[in-house]
Motif scaffolding. Structure first.
Motif, PDB file in Angstrom:
ATOM      1  N   ALA A  42       0.845  -1.189   0.000  1.00 38.19           N
ATOM      2  CA  ALA A  42       0.000   0.000   0.000  1.00 38.19           C
ATOM      3  C   ALA A  42       0.884   1.243   0.000  1.00 38.19           C
ATOM      4  CB  ALA A  42      -0.907  -0.003   1.221  1.00 38.19           C
ATOM      5  N   ALA A  43       0.631   2.130  -0.949  1.00 38.88           N
ATOM      6  CA  ALA A  43       1.461   3.317  -1.138  1.00 38.88           C
ATOM      7  C   ALA A  43       0.719   4.578  -0.731  1.00 38.88           C
ATOM      8  CB  ALA A  43       1.880   3.425  -2.595  1.00 38.88           C
ATOM      9  N   SER A  44       1.477   5.554  -0.253  1.00 36.91           N
ATOM     10  CA  SER A  44       0.912   6.859   0.066  1.00 36.91           C
ATOM     11  C   SER A  44       2.016   7.903   0.017  1.00 36.91           C
ATOM     12  CB  SER A  44       0.249   6.842   1.444  1.00 36.91           C
ATOM     13  OG  SER A  44       1.186   6.532   2.444  1.00 36.91           O
ATOM     14  N   GLY A  45       1.611   9.160  -0.155  1.00 37.92           N
ATOM     15  CA  GLY A  45       2.573  10.252  -0.121  1.00 37.92           C
ATOM     16  C   GLY A  45       3.184  10.618  -1.464  1.00 37.92           C
ATOM     17  N   PHE A  46       2.743   9.960  -2.531  1.00 37.64           N
ATOM     18  CA  PHE A  46       3.218  10.311  -3.871  1.00 37.64           C
ATOM     19  C   PHE A  46       2.138   9.887  -4.874  1.00 37.64           C
ATOM     20  CE2 PHE A  46       4.459   6.057  -5.417  1.00 37.64           C
ATOM     21  CZ  PHE A  46       4.536   5.352  -4.222  1.00 37.64           C
ATOM     22  N   THR A  47       2.306  10.303  -6.120  1.00 43.14           N
ATOM     23  CA  THR A  47       1.306  10.000  -7.146  1.00 43.14           C
ATOM     24  C   THR A  47       1.562   8.597  -7.681  1.00 43.14           C
ATOM     25  OG1 THR A  47       1.261  12.355  -7.714  1.00 43.14           O
ATOM     26  CG2 THR A  47       0.163  10.818  -9.226  1.00 43.14           C
ATOM     27  N   PHE A  48       0.917   7.646  -7.039  1.00 43.21           N
ATOM     28  CA  PHE A  48       1.169   6.228  -7.297  1.00 43.21           C
ATOM     29  C   PHE A  48       1.030   5.873  -8.777  1.00 43.21           C
ATOM     30  CE2 PHE A  48       1.337   1.817  -6.165  1.00 43.21           C
ATOM     31  CZ  PHE A  48       0.414   1.163  -6.961  1.00 43.21           C
TER      32      PHE A  48
ATOM     33  N   ASP B 168      -3.570  -1.799  -8.572  1.00 46.53           N
ATOM     34  CA  ASP B 168      -4.857  -1.126  -8.564  1.00 46.53           C
ATOM     35  C   ASP B 168      -4.578   0.339  -8.271  1.00 46.53           C
ATOM     36  OD1 ASP B 168      -7.370  -0.068  -8.050  1.00 46.53           O
ATOM     37  OD2 ASP B 168      -8.101  -1.853  -7.040  1.00 46.53           O
ATOM     38  N   ASN B 169      -4.575   1.156  -9.303  1.00 51.64           N
ATOM     39  CA  ASN B 169      -4.235   2.568  -9.113  1.00 51.64           C
ATOM     40  C   ASN B 169      -5.287   3.313  -8.307  1.00 51.64           C
ATOM     41  OD1 ASN B 169      -1.809   2.261 -10.423  1.00 51.64           O
ATOM     42  ND2 ASN B 169      -2.521   3.126 -12.364  1.00 51.64           N
ATOM     43  N   ALA B 170      -6.505   2.814  -8.291  1.00 46.37           N
ATOM     44  CA  ALA B 170      -7.550   3.445  -7.492  1.00 46.37           C
ATOM     45  C   ALA B 170      -7.316   3.214  -5.990  1.00 46.37           C
ATOM     46  CB  ALA B 170      -8.914   2.905  -7.897  1.00 46.37           C
ATOM     47  N   LYS B 171      -6.633   2.119  -5.675  1.00 45.31           N
ATOM     48  CA  LYS B 171      -6.354   1.790  -4.271  1.00 45.31           C
ATOM     49  C   LYS B 171      -4.907   2.062  -3.892  1.00 45.31           C
ATOM     50  CE  LYS B 171      -9.913  -1.791  -3.860  1.00 45.31           C
ATOM     51  NZ  LYS B 171     -10.189  -3.215  -3.525  1.00 45.31           N
ATOM     52  N   ASN B 172      -4.112   2.570  -4.831  1.00 49.13           N
ATOM     53  CA  ASN B 172      -2.690   2.837  -4.576  1.00 49.13           C
ATOM     54  C   ASN B 172      -1.980   1.601  -4.028  1.00 49.13           C
ATOM     55  OD1 ASN B 172      -3.150   5.430  -5.401  1.00 49.13           O
ATOM     56  ND2 ASN B 172      -2.786   6.387  -3.422  1.00 49.13           N
ATOM     57  N   THR B 173      -2.252   0.472  -4.651  1.00 42.81           N
ATOM     58  CA  THR B 173      -1.729  -0.788  -4.147  1.00 42.81           C
ATOM     59  C   THR B 173      -1.188  -1.635  -5.299  1.00 42.81           C
ATOM     60  OG1 THR B 173      -3.303  -0.766  -2.307  1.00 42.81           O
ATOM     61  CG2 THR B 173      -2.274  -2.871  -2.827  1.00 42.81           C
ATOM     62  N   VAL B 174      -0.072  -2.288  -5.034  1.00 41.34           N
ATOM     63  CA  VAL B 174       0.495  -3.244  -5.967  1.00 41.34           C
ATOM     64  C   VAL B 174       0.524  -4.610  -5.274  1.00 41.34           C
ATOM     65  CG1 VAL B 174       2.889  -2.734  -5.296  1.00 41.34           C
ATOM     66  CG2 VAL B 174       2.416  -3.751  -7.538  1.00 41.34           C
ATOM     67  N   TYR B 175       0.319  -5.652  -6.063  1.00 40.40           N
ATOM     68  CA  TYR B 175       0.210  -7.001  -5.528  1.00 40.40           C
ATOM     69  C   TYR B 175       1.240  -7.922  -6.180  1.00 40.40           C
ATOM     70  CZ  TYR B 175      -4.402  -5.130  -4.380  1.00 40.40           C
ATOM     71  OH  TYR B 175      -5.433  -4.341  -3.907  1.00 40.40           O
ATOM     72  N   LEU B 176       1.559  -8.988  -5.479  1.00 38.61           N
ATOM     73  CA  LEU B 176       2.361 -10.055  -6.054  1.00 38.61           C
ATOM     74  C   LEU B 176       1.712 -11.374  -5.646  1.00 38.61           C
ATOM     75  CD1 LEU B 176       4.929 -10.680  -7.723  1.00 38.61           C
ATOM     76  CD2 LEU B 176       6.087 -11.085  -5.536  1.00 38.61           C
TER      77      LEU B 176
END
Length: 116
Positions: free
Chosen positions: A23-29, A73-81
């Motif tokens: 989960a990412a935050s603080g930048f334009t994911f 998922d750019n709407a959730k600012n999340t990358v998965y593996l």
């Protein structure tokens, strides 16, 4: 401030599956290329998988092709593996990375242990 928070690691038997999240935050994911790296004890950190900013392009290390899938998922600012058919040699700390131009951000890592 910039944060990348990995989750989903743990202990799994050989042949099992795990799904890591970052989960990412603080930048334009949505403008960043996202990657997963891993580092096993005594070894250098290695690139596992990469996905482009809009998700249209992915690349994988030969050692995980056909077993791992990176998605975002750019709407959730999340990358998965998604990791399937796990092997003992997949045991490592897995790190999330965001990269764009000269900016590179890292998460704190999540441990994945594959053992019977």
């Amino acid at each position: 401030q910039v944060q990348l928070v990995e989750s989903g690691g743990g202990l799994v038997q050989p042949g099992g599956s795990l799904r890591l999240s970052c989960a990412a935050s603080g930048f334009t994911f949505s403008m960043y290329t996202m990657s997963w790296y891993r580092q096993a004890p005594g070894k250098e950190r290695e690139l596992v998988a990469t996905i482009s900013s809009v998700g249209g392009s992915t690349n994988y290390a030969d050692s995980v092709k056909g077993r791992f899938t990176i998605s975002r998922d750019n709407a959730k600012n999340t990358v998965y593996l998604q990791m399937n058919s796990l092997k003992p040699e997949d045991t490592a700390v897995y790190y999330c990375n965001a990269f764009r131009s000269l900016r590179s951000y890292w998460g704190q890592g999540t441990q994945v242990t594959v053992s019977s």
